[in-house]
Design a protein around this motif. Structure first.
Motif, PDB file in Angstrom:
ATOM      1  N   VAL A 252      32.165  34.631  45.525  1.00 27.95           N
ATOM      2  CA  VAL A 252      32.809  33.974  44.966  1.00 27.95           C
ATOM      3  C   VAL A 252      34.247  34.716  45.211  1.00 27.95           C
ATOM      4  N   GLN A 253      35.219  34.064  45.766  1.00 25.47           N
ATOM      5  CA  GLN A 253      36.210  34.778  46.309  1.00 25.47           C
ATOM      6  C   GLN A 253      37.647  33.704  46.083  1.00 25.47           C
ATOM      7  N   LEU A 254      38.509  34.277  45.757  1.00 24.12           N
ATOM      8  CA  LEU A 254      39.997  33.717  45.443  1.00 24.12           C
ATOM      9  C   LEU A 254      40.966  34.378  46.382  1.00 24.12           C
ATOM     10  N   GLN A 255      41.946  33.723  46.971  1.00 30.54           N
ATOM     11  CA  GLN A 255      42.883  34.365  47.848  1.00 30.54           C
ATOM     12  C   GLN A 255      44.215  33.582  47.375  1.00 30.54           C
ATOM     13  N   ALA A 256      45.062  34.389  47.027  1.00 31.74           N
ATOM     14  CA  ALA A 256      46.482  33.831  46.742  1.00 31.74           C
ATOM     15  C   ALA A 256      47.404  34.036  47.998  1.00 31.74           C
ATOM     16  N   SER A 257      48.218  33.304  48.234  1.00 31.80           N
ATOM     17  CA  SER A 257      49.323  33.331  49.276  1.00 31.80           C
ATOM     18  C   SER A 257      50.428  32.455  49.108  1.00 31.80           C
ATOM     19  N   GLY A 258      51.512  32.725  49.967  1.00 27.14           N
ATOM     20  CA  GLY A 258      52.577  32.109  49.694  1.00 27.14           C
ATOM     21  C   GLY A 258      53.783  32.731  49.221  1.00 27.14           C
ATOM     22  N   GLY A 259      53.776  34.028  48.813  1.00 25.25           N
ATOM     23  CA  GLY A 259      54.782  34.997  48.419  1.00 25.25           C
ATOM     24  C   GLY A 259      55.761  35.147  49.462  1.00 25.25           C
ATOM     25  N   GLY A 260      57.026  35.748  49.072  1.00 22.21           N
ATOM     26  CA  GLY A 260      57.950  35.861  50.146  1.00 22.21           C
ATOM     27  C   GLY A 260      59.325  36.342  49.297  1.00 22.21           C
TER      28      GLY A 260
ATOM     29  N   SER B 153      42.873  30.439  29.388  1.00 26.19           N
ATOM     30  CA  SER B 153      43.162  31.592  28.468  1.00 26.19           C
ATOM     31  C   SER B 153      44.588  32.288  28.887  1.00 26.19           C
ATOM     32  N   SER B 154      45.243  33.053  27.886  1.00 30.72           N
ATOM     33  CA  SER B 154      46.101  33.804  28.260  1.00 30.72           C
ATOM     34  C   SER B 154      45.735  35.357  28.594  1.00 30.72           C
ATOM     35  N   ARG B 155      44.472  35.594  28.256  1.00 34.05           N
ATOM     36  CA  ARG B 155      43.887  36.857  28.478  1.00 34.05           C
ATOM     37  C   ARG B 155      43.203  37.099  29.939  1.00 34.05           C
ATOM     38  N   ALA B 156      43.760  38.314  30.432  1.00 32.28           N
ATOM     39  CA  ALA B 156      43.273  38.568  31.839  1.00 32.28           C
ATOM     40  C   ALA B 156      41.755  38.922  31.532  1.00 32.28           C
ATOM     41  N   ALA B 157      41.286  39.143  30.536  1.00 30.92           N
ATOM     42  CA  ALA B 157      39.788  39.554  30.096  1.00 30.92           C
ATOM     43  C   ALA B 157      38.878  38.469  30.189  1.00 30.92           C
ATOM     44  N   ASP B 158      39.367  37.139  30.015  1.00 32.20           N
ATOM     45  CA  ASP B 158      38.547  35.941  30.179  1.00 32.20           C
ATOM     46  C   ASP B 158      38.542  35.388  31.390  1.00 32.20           C
ATOM     47  N   PHE B 159      38.926  35.947  32.456  1.00 34.42           N
ATOM     48  CA  PHE B 159      38.905  35.586  33.858  1.00 34.42           C
ATOM     49  C   PHE B 159      37.753  36.312  34.528  1.00 34.42           C
ATOM     50  N   ASP B 160      37.076  35.825  35.355  1.00 36.65           N
ATOM     51  CA  ASP B 160      35.714  36.408  35.804  1.00 36.65           C
ATOM     52  C   ASP B 160      36.084  36.874  37.283  1.00 36.65           C
ATOM     53  N   SER B 161      36.858  35.792  38.001  1.00 41.13           N
ATOM     54  CA  SER B 161      37.062  36.194  39.476  1.00 41.13           C
ATOM     55  C   SER B 161      38.585  36.264  39.859  1.00 41.13           C
ATOM     56  N   TRP B 162      38.916  37.273  40.535  1.00 44.75           N
ATOM     57  CA  TRP B 162      40.382  37.351  40.886  1.00 44.75           C
ATOM     58  C   TRP B 162      40.756  37.446  42.401  1.00 44.75           C
ATOM     59  N   GLY B 163      41.700  36.950  42.974  1.00 45.71           N
ATOM     60  CA  GLY B 163      42.232  37.220  44.143  1.00 45.71           C
ATOM     61  C   GLY B 163      43.067  38.329  44.253  1.00 45.71           C
ATOM     62  N   GLN B 164      43.509  38.610  45.491  1.00 50.01           N
ATOM     63  CA  GLN B 164      44.182  39.839  45.629  1.00 50.01           C
ATOM     64  C   GLN B 164      45.849  38.984  45.490  1.00 50.01           C
ATOM     65  N   GLY B 165      46.716  39.961  45.111  1.00 47.47           N
ATOM     66  CA  GLY B 165      47.780  39.341  44.706  1.00 47.47           C
ATOM     67  C   GLY B 165      48.801  39.078  46.053  1.00 47.47           C
ATOM     68  N   THR B 166      49.816  38.064  45.863  1.00 50.87           N
ATOM     69  CA  THR B 166      50.957  37.985  46.744  1.00 50.87           C
ATOM     70  C   THR B 166      52.447  38.163  46.012  1.00 50.87           C
ATOM     71  N   LEU B 167      53.039  39.025  46.970  1.00 52.79           N
ATOM     72  CA  LEU B 167      54.315  39.504  46.300  1.00 52.79           C
ATOM     73  C   LEU B 167      55.372  38.278  46.444  1.00 52.79           C
ATOM     74  N   VAL B 168      56.237  38.023  45.088  1.00 51.48           N
ATOM     75  CA  VAL B 168      57.246  37.291  45.319  1.00 51.48           C
ATOM     76  C   VAL B 168      58.401  38.101  44.827  1.00 51.48           C
ATOM     77  N   THR B 169      59.437  38.244  45.676  1.00 55.13           N
ATOM     78  CA  THR B 169      60.759  38.862  45.450  1.00 55.13           C
ATOM     79  C   THR B 169      61.737  37.916  45.371  1.00 55.13           C
ATOM     80  N   VAL B 170      62.482  37.786  44.230  1.00 52.61           N
ATOM     81  CA  VAL B 170      63.653  37.092  43.849  1.00 52.61           C
ATOM     82  C   VAL B 170      64.943  37.840  44.011  1.00 52.61           C
ATOM     83  N   SER B 171      65.827  37.594  44.846  1.00 51.32           N
ATOM     84  CA  SER B 171      67.031  38.773  45.249  1.00 51.32           C
ATOM     85  C   SER B 171      67.925  38.031  46.266  1.00 51.32           C
ATOM     86  N   SER B 172      69.120  38.307  45.901  1.00 49.20           N
ATOM     87  CA  SER B 172      70.301  38.066  46.887  1.00 49.20           C
ATOM     88  C   SER B 172      70.591  39.052  47.895  1.00 49.20           C
TER      89      SER B 172
END
Length: 122
Positions: free
Chosen positions: A1-9, A103-122
């Motif tokens: 079971v794997q999740l992968q997040a993408s699309g950040g920038g 749920s809003s609690r991280a502990a209630d989630f079983d599977s996690w993907g690696q993160g994707t970085l979002v940077t909002v800056s001018s």
């Protein structure tokens, strides 16, 4: 079971991004999928969730009206569309799966993907 997040920038304030959460090894429509984020030196924060069977959606107050979570079952992917981005939305965004309920609690989630970085800056 794997999740992968993408699309950040890097995006300017007021801009938009769409994050994707893709699954391998299981079908996402059998899971509630949540998005969390963690800004530098801050705790992980729940952002949004889409429920497992009836696709109800939930959002933290700070993103209501700006973010939208959705599923595309044919692609086994959940999206987080983000509009009107603000510098305070800058964070690493994670998707996570729960076989049970949203749920809003991280502990209630079983599977996690690696993160994707979002940077909002001018």
């Amino acid at each position: 079971v794997q999740l992968q997040a993408s699309g950040g920038g890097l995006v300017q304030p007021g801009g938009s991004l769409r994050l994707s959460c893709a699954a391998s090894g299981f079908t996402l429509d059998g899971y509630a999928i949540g998005w969390f984020r963690q800004a530098p030196e801050k705790k992980r924060e729940w952002v949004s969730c889409i429920s497992r069977s009836d696709n109800f959606t939930y959002y933290t107050d700070s993103v209501k009206g700006r973010f939208a979570i959705s599923r595309e079952n044919a692609k086994n992917t959940v999206y987080l569309q983000m509009h009107s981005l603000k510098p305070e939305d800058t964070a690493v965004y994670y998707c996570a799966g729960s076989y049970y309920y949203c749920s809003s609690r991280a502990a209630d989630f079983d599977s996690w993907g690696q993160g994707t970085l979002v940077t909002v800056s001018s």
